[in-house]
Each structure stands twice: as C-alpha cells, then as structure tokens.
Scaffold this active site. Structure first.
Site, short mmCIF file in Angstrom:
data_model
loop_
_atom_site.label_atom_id
_atom_site.label_comp_id
_atom_site.label_asym_id
_atom_site.label_seq_id
_atom_site.Cartn_x
_atom_site.Cartn_y
_atom_site.Cartn_z
N LEU A 107 0.89 -1.16 0.00
CA LEU A 107 0.00 0.00 0.00
C LEU A 107 0.92 1.20 0.00
O LEU A 107 1.88 1.24 0.77
CB LEU A 107 -0.88 0.03 1.26
CG LEU A 107 -2.01 -0.98 1.33
CD1 LEU A 107 -2.66 -0.94 2.71
CD2 LEU A 107 -3.05 -0.70 0.26
N ASP A 108 0.65 2.18 -0.86
CA ASP A 108 1.52 3.35 -0.86
C ASP A 108 1.25 4.20 0.38
O ASP A 108 0.29 3.96 1.12
CB ASP A 108 1.41 4.14 -2.16
CG ASP A 108 0.04 4.74 -2.40
OD1 ASP A 108 -0.55 5.30 -1.46
OD2 ASP A 108 -0.44 4.68 -3.54
N LYS A 109 2.09 5.16 0.61
CA LYS A 109 2.04 5.99 1.81
C LYS A 109 0.68 6.64 2.03
O LYS A 109 0.24 6.82 3.17
CB LYS A 109 3.14 7.05 1.71
CG LYS A 109 3.23 7.98 2.86
CD LYS A 109 4.36 8.95 2.64
CE LYS A 109 3.81 10.33 2.74
NZ LYS A 109 4.70 11.40 2.62
N SER A 134 -2.28 5.47 1.01
CA SER A 134 -3.38 4.51 0.96
C SER A 134 -3.56 3.84 2.31
O SER A 134 -2.68 3.85 3.14
CB SER A 134 -3.12 3.46 -0.12
OG SER A 134 -3.04 4.08 -1.39
#
Length: 174
Positions: free
Chosen positions: A28-30, A32
């Site tokens: 998960l990106d920062k 999300s």
C-alpha cells in the site's frame, strides 16, 4: 508498507511488533489505507502476488466530484495509464458507485472543499500495478482523494482498525 524506513517515514518494522521473518503481501503506498496481509508463508505469498493466479483486490475509493456512469464504464473496460515511461492498458475491472463507507477518520484528513462534492466507488482488480487505482481514476477524470483496500480475495477488512492485527489461517484466504 515496507518494513524498513523510506524517505524519513517509519517502516512497518518500527510500527508493528511482529517476528523478523514476516513480510507484507503486496504494498500500500504511503497515502493509501486498508487491508494488508503479513505472512512468512512463501507459498501463500507467491499465490497472492503472482499475476497468473489473478486474485482479486477490492478498493473503496473517494474521488473528487460526482463520478459519472461513463467514467464507471471506462474503468470497467480498462484504461490507459503510465507505468514509468511506458503506456499500459489496464485489464477490465469491476466498478460501481457505492455509499460512503464507515471508516475511521484519516490522519491527515482528506482535502475538503466546501463547494466540490465527492463520491465513492468500489473498484475490483485482478492486477496490482504501481499506484494503479489512483492512475485509473485520474485517467477517467476523477482524481482519487482517499483509497482504502477493503478485501483481498475473500478476506475482508471488516471492522479492523488502523494498526490492528488479526491472525488467520491460510484457508481463510485461499
């Protein structure tokens, strides 16, 4: 969702108290939120990450403005996005407008503009390219404000709170 620090952001190793051989399945990106599977099971990891198994991921996405039926249809057919310097046409997705889900407050909060409505879309994918959902929403003209992964295969986020861990058996995922 890396275990090591990145760009002055603490990694999962500093946030969660888990054994050393535990790793996230996918990322998960920062910006999300949502469901993240942590495992030391290499077979399960491969089964969930290898594109040939086409496991489904489900996201609740808050977008800027009221999304149109035309945009939903475009998401369902697949859209062109950039992956690095390469153009990529996404596989078809399932997409539908949903009611705002009950979620914990976000920190920091999502941008709020008094005169611009937002809407929520559920998107189901069987692929997981870098920032794909965000790029897909932008490609159809509805930038993503909040992105929450709510399910991986049949495993759902449910009422888990941010940072909460629930141990499950492999059979609950596969």
């Amino acid at each position: 969702s890396q275990f090591s620090d990145e760009d002055n952001n603490p990694g999962l190793g500093q946030i969660l108290n888990v054994e050393k051989d535990i790793y996230p399945v996918g990322r998960l990106d920062k910006d999300s939120e949502g469901l993240l599977i942590l495992t030391n099971d290499k077979i399960l990891n491969n089964k969930l990450l290898n594109p040939r198994f086409e496991h489904q991921r489900t996201y609740a996405v808050q977008v800027d403005r009221e999304i149109t039926q035309e945009a939903i249809e475009q998401l369902e057919k697949g859209v062109d996005i950039k992956l690095g310097k390469t153009n990529y046409h996404t596989l078809p997705a399932e997409a539908q407008v949903i009611k705002e889900p009950i979620l914990p407050e976000r920190d920091p909060p999502v941008r709020f503009r008094l005169n611009v409505p937002t809407s929520w879309v559920e998107i189901k994918l069987i692929e997981g390219k870098n920032r794909q959902v965000r790029k897909m929403c932008a490609a159809v003209g509805f930038p993503c404000l909040r992105l929450v992964r709510t399910a991986i295969k049949k495993l759902e986020l449910g009422t888990l709170k941010p940072g909460e861990i629930k141990e499950i058996a492999r059979e609950q995922i596969t």
